[in-house]
Write a protein that holds these residues in place. Structure first.
Motif, PDB file in Angstrom:
ATOM      1  N   LEU A   2       0.905  -1.232  -0.143  1.00 18.32           N
ATOM      2  CA  LEU A   2      -0.044   0.143  -0.087  1.00 18.32           C
ATOM      3  C   LEU A   2       0.877   1.256  -0.035  1.00 18.32           C
ATOM      4  O   LEU A   2       1.890   1.277   0.490  1.00 18.32           O
ATOM      5  N   GLN A   6      -2.689   5.542  -0.323  1.00 17.52           N
ATOM      6  CA  GLN A   6      -3.855   4.526   0.239  1.00 17.52           C
ATOM      7  C   GLN A   6      -4.115   4.343   1.612  1.00 17.52           C
ATOM      8  O   GLN A   6      -5.034   3.993   2.062  1.00 17.52           O
ATOM      9  N   LYS A   7      -2.943   4.267   2.568  1.00 20.68           N
ATOM     10  CA  LYS A   7      -3.068   3.861   3.769  1.00 20.68           C
ATOM     11  C   LYS A   7      -3.900   5.131   4.594  1.00 20.68           C
ATOM     12  O   LYS A   7      -4.584   4.605   5.351  1.00 20.68           O
ATOM     13  N   ARG A  11      -7.090   4.474   6.711  1.00 15.92           N
ATOM     14  CA  ARG A  11      -7.387   4.778   8.186  1.00 15.92           C
ATOM     15  C   ARG A  11      -8.631   5.729   8.354  1.00 15.92           C
ATOM     16  O   ARG A  11      -9.325   5.613   9.077  1.00 15.92           O
ATOM     17  N   GLU A  72      -2.617  -6.853   4.610  1.00 18.05           N
ATOM     18  CA  GLU A  72      -1.607  -5.893   4.990  1.00 18.05           C
ATOM     19  C   GLU A  72      -1.813  -4.962   6.103  1.00 18.05           C
ATOM     20  O   GLU A  72      -3.106  -4.826   6.350  1.00 18.05           O
ATOM     21  N   VAL A  74      -2.315  -1.664   7.813  1.00 19.63           N
ATOM     22  CA  VAL A  74      -2.866  -0.310   7.507  1.00 19.63           C
ATOM     23  C   VAL A  74      -1.882   0.671   8.522  1.00 19.63           C
ATOM     24  O   VAL A  74      -1.267   1.573   8.181  1.00 19.63           O
ATOM     25  N   GLN A  75      -2.307   0.156   9.711  1.00 23.16           N
ATOM     26  CA  GLN A  75      -1.915   1.103  11.004  1.00 23.16           C
ATOM     27  C   GLN A  75      -1.914   0.380  12.194  1.00 23.16           C
ATOM     28  O   GLN A  75      -2.778  -0.712  12.508  1.00 23.16           O
ATOM     29  N   TYR A  84      -5.974  -4.627   6.096  1.00 18.18           N
ATOM     30  CA  TYR A  84      -6.637  -4.534   4.684  1.00 18.18           C
ATOM     31  C   TYR A  84      -6.306  -5.799   3.818  1.00 18.18           C
ATOM     32  O   TYR A  84      -5.067  -6.193   3.828  1.00 18.18           O
TER      33      TYR A  84
END
Length: 97
Positions: A2, A6-7, A11, A72, A74-75, A84
């Motif tokens: 990402l 995209q992140k 978020r 993946e 994201v945070q 995600y």
């Protein structure tokens, strides 16, 4: 992988979500991974909460879940992980370029 844009987009989408999985004392189990894969296929974006009694580090838990579920990260914020994975059948989220 990402991009930063995209992140940020993901978020913002995940902000209002409630954590639907919790990682506790027993850590990450195979059963949990199988359930996560199913939920990720349906929702694409989920939030996971790490409880106080979890013995492992939250970064290690996040990496393990992401690797096993083929998703993946994201945070990681506080004790929450946002994951995600693009759905193959139920694509709802369109990522920016």
């Amino acid at each position: 992988m990402l991009s930063g844009k995209q992140k940020r987009f993901l978020r913002a989408k995940a902000h209002h979500l409630k954590a639907i999985f919790q990682v506790g004392k027993s850590g990450v189990t195979n059963n949990m991974i199988e359930q996560l894969k199913d939920v990720l296929e349906k929702r694409e974006l989920i939030k996971i909460s790490i409880l106080q009694n979890c013995l492992e580090d939250k970064e290690v838990v996040a990496e393990q879940i992401a690797t096993d579920a083929d998703a993946e990260i994201v945070q990681i914020i506080g004790n929450n992980i946002i994951l995600y994975k693009e759905s193959e059948e139920n694509k709802m989220i369109v990522l920016p370029e």
